[in-house]
Scaffold this active site. Structure first.
Site, PDB file in Angstrom:
ATOM      1  CB  THR A  15      -0.919   0.005   1.237  1.00 26.90           C
ATOM      2  OG1 THR A  15      -0.118  -0.157   2.419  1.00 26.90           O
ATOM      3  CG2 THR A  15      -1.926  -1.131   1.170  1.00 26.90           C
ATOM      4  CD  GLU A  16       4.824  -0.447   0.632  1.00 27.48           C
ATOM      5  OE1 GLU A  16       5.499  -1.243   1.304  1.00 27.48           O
ATOM      6  OE2 GLU A  16       3.901  -0.828  -0.140  1.00 27.48           O
TER       7      GLU A  16
END
Length: 261
Positions: free
Chosen positions: A134-135
């Protein structure tokens, strides 16, 4: 040796490492990373023959702790570099450990938690487990996990997972090859130990040599990928988008990106 963020138990040549911050959904801190590096590297010279990695409570690892994210906004470039190098050492140590490794994913494994779970030789997950890189949602670059993910799922799927930042379930992870087996929650620990027992019945020398061979086959590419990842990781933390993404995440609002398409 006692640890503050993990539990380490040895039984019948099987070492179990439990991420032990259940009140924070086993969110990763610098202290946890350091303790994991220490115990993983020590395991290579210990009498244990297999390693199981799991989480306490309802989560495997929810990614980086919010307080750690908050502190990142005020770190110097040198501190960002040190942070990236620590995470790289953790991932490489786990990937290259000359013992069979099993992740027993008992709940959500997000961002760096997905990295830990999928870098093990075998990954078991409950049907309710969730994964996701999810960066990009917070203006960060999933650089270090990208170095390994491309080897595991191929370029096209790697792009899908890293560029979308989407969450995906255990069934999809199994279909992509990131999860070896889906196991009901109550059977997860017994199944992981049964697998470990079957593995340590094989020749320790042969397993160690096979793992070294596999690591060596990817050595040149992976070494270059990790070097590039360290640079990308450190640079991304100095951007306006990263500062805005972290602030928006902490403030529970939609980010207003500073960069342009």
């Amino acid at each position: 040796m006692s640890y503050k963020t993990i539990l380490v138990t040895d039984s019948h040549a099987i070492r179990t490492i439990t991420l032990n911050r259940p009140d924070r959904r086993n969110a990763m801190t610098r202290e946890m990373q350091t303790e994991l590096i220490s115990v993983i590297e020590e395991s290579a010279t210990n009498q244990c023959c297999a390693l199981i990695l799991t989480g306490a409570g309802d989560a495997f690892c929810s990614g980086l702790d919010l307080l750690e994210l908050q502190a990142m906004r005020d770190m110097t470039p040198a501190e960002h570099r040190t942070d990236a190098e620590r995470l790289a050492r953790l991932f490489v140590s786990l990937y290259e450990l000359p013992l069979p490794t099993i992740a027993a994913v008992n709940g959500p494994a997000i961002a760096g938690g997905t990295g830990l779970a999928t870098l093990c030789d075998f990954t078991m997950a409950t049907p309710a487990a969730k994964f996701g890189f999810t960066e990009v949602r917070i203006g960060f670059v999933p650089a270090l996990v990208a170095a390994f993910l491309a080897l595991q799922v191929g370029d096209k799927r790697c792009r899908d997972l890293l560029l979308s930042g989407r969450l995906f379930g255990a069934a999809e992870a199994h279909q992509m090859g990131l999860v070896n087996e889906i196991v009901e929650r109550e059977e997860l620990a017994p199944r992981a130990h049964a697998l470990a027992k079957s593995l340590i019945a094989n020749s320790p020398q042969s397993i160690s040599a096979t793992k070294r061979l596999l690591a060596e086959q990817n050595r040149a590419w992976l070494d270059a990928a990790v070097v590039a990842a360290l640079e990308a990781n450190a640079r991304s933390r100095e951007t306006a988008d990263f500062r805005e993404g972290v602030s928006a995440f902490l403030e529970k609002r939609r980010p207003v990106w500073k960069s342009k398409c």
